[in-house]
Design a protein around this motif. Structure first.
Motif, short mmCIF file in Angstrom:
data_model
loop_
_atom_site.label_atom_id
_atom_site.label_comp_id
_atom_site.label_asym_id
_atom_site.label_seq_id
_atom_site.Cartn_x
_atom_site.Cartn_y
_atom_site.Cartn_z
N LEU A 3 0.86 -1.17 0.00
CA LEU A 3 0.00 0.00 0.00
C LEU A 3 0.90 1.23 0.00
CD1 LEU A 3 -2.37 -1.21 2.86
CD2 LEU A 3 -2.85 -1.28 0.40
N TYR A 15 -2.86 2.53 10.23
CA TYR A 15 -2.79 1.07 10.13
C TYR A 15 -2.43 0.42 11.47
CZ TYR A 15 -3.95 0.84 5.28
OH TYR A 15 -4.67 0.90 4.11
N VAL A 47 1.66 -7.04 5.03
CA VAL A 47 1.15 -5.76 4.56
C VAL A 47 2.28 -4.75 4.66
CG1 VAL A 47 -0.55 -3.92 4.91
CG2 VAL A 47 -1.20 -6.31 5.31
N TRP A 69 -9.97 -9.16 2.67
CA TRP A 69 -9.66 -9.86 3.89
C TRP A 69 -10.94 -10.50 4.43
CZ3 TRP A 69 -6.85 -4.86 4.66
CH2 TRP A 69 -5.48 -5.03 4.53
N SER A 103 -16.02 -2.82 0.08
CA SER A 103 -14.69 -2.22 0.01
C SER A 103 -14.75 -0.74 0.39
CB SER A 103 -14.06 -2.40 -1.38
OG SER A 103 -14.84 -1.79 -2.37
N ASP A 106 -8.86 3.75 2.11
CA ASP A 106 -8.25 4.29 3.32
C ASP A 106 -8.00 5.79 3.09
OD1 ASP A 106 -5.82 4.64 1.92
OD2 ASP A 106 -4.80 3.01 2.93
N ASN A 110 -5.75 3.98 -0.89
CA ASN A 110 -5.69 2.55 -1.15
C ASN A 110 -7.06 1.93 -0.95
OD1 ASN A 110 -2.64 2.20 -1.31
ND2 ASN A 110 -2.86 3.19 0.67
N LEU A 112 -9.33 -1.13 0.13
CA LEU A 112 -9.29 -2.31 0.98
C LEU A 112 -10.62 -3.04 0.86
CD1 LEU A 112 -7.87 -0.62 4.21
CD2 LEU A 112 -6.58 -1.72 2.37
N PRO A 133 -10.02 -6.94 9.19
CA PRO A 133 -9.37 -7.97 8.40
C PRO A 133 -8.69 -9.00 9.30
CG PRO A 133 -8.84 -5.78 7.58
CD PRO A 133 -9.59 -5.61 8.88
#
Length: 134
Positions: A3, A15, A47, A69, A103, A106, A110, A112, A133
């Motif tokens: 990412l 994160y 990640v 995830w 989905s 972020d 990105n 996710l 996730p």
């Protein structure tokens, strides 16, 4: 999974909150961080968060491949991501036979994905991951 983020300190903080722990690996060790890495979930997925200046393409707008995830509770995981500042990309979408996805993007652009997937449950059981996730 790689990412990208233009604001590495903010992305690392985001994160770290999402995954429930600090990255176990950072480079360089001194000075501004260009790369941070976590291992998450049942399969210890790697990640990597990379400074956007190193990206092979422009970053910022939600884009890229979507890695989904597996989560135990899709609605709870989606609500948590949104509460952390993610924005919706695709709503909760049934795909058939118990497979459901959603989905978000972020705060760094990105995408996710999260999913419930009976096949994943069959193989890995239903242990919790990182509160989203796993």
């Amino acid at each position: 999974l790689n990412l990208y983020a233009a604001d590495m300190p903010a992305a690392i903080a985001w994160y770290t909150e999402l995954f429930g722990g600090e990255p176990y690996f950072r480079r360089p060790e001194e000075g501004p961080i260009g790369y941070a890495e976590w291992r998450i979930g049942l399969t210890q997925t790697e990640v990597g968060l990379i400074d956007a200046s190193w990206a092979p393409y422009p970053t910022g707008a939600p884009s890229g491949a979507v890695l989904h995830w597996a989560v135990e509770d899709l609605e709870t995981a989606l609500a948590r991501l949104l509460a952390l500042g993610a924005t919706p990309v695709q709503p909760i979408t049934p795909r058939g036979e118990g497979f459901v996805t959603a989905s978000v993007a972020d705060p760094f652009g990105n995408v996710l994905g999260i999913m419930t997937n009976p096949h994943f449950e069959e193989i890995h059981g239903s242990s919790a991951g990182v509160g989203g996730p796993r």
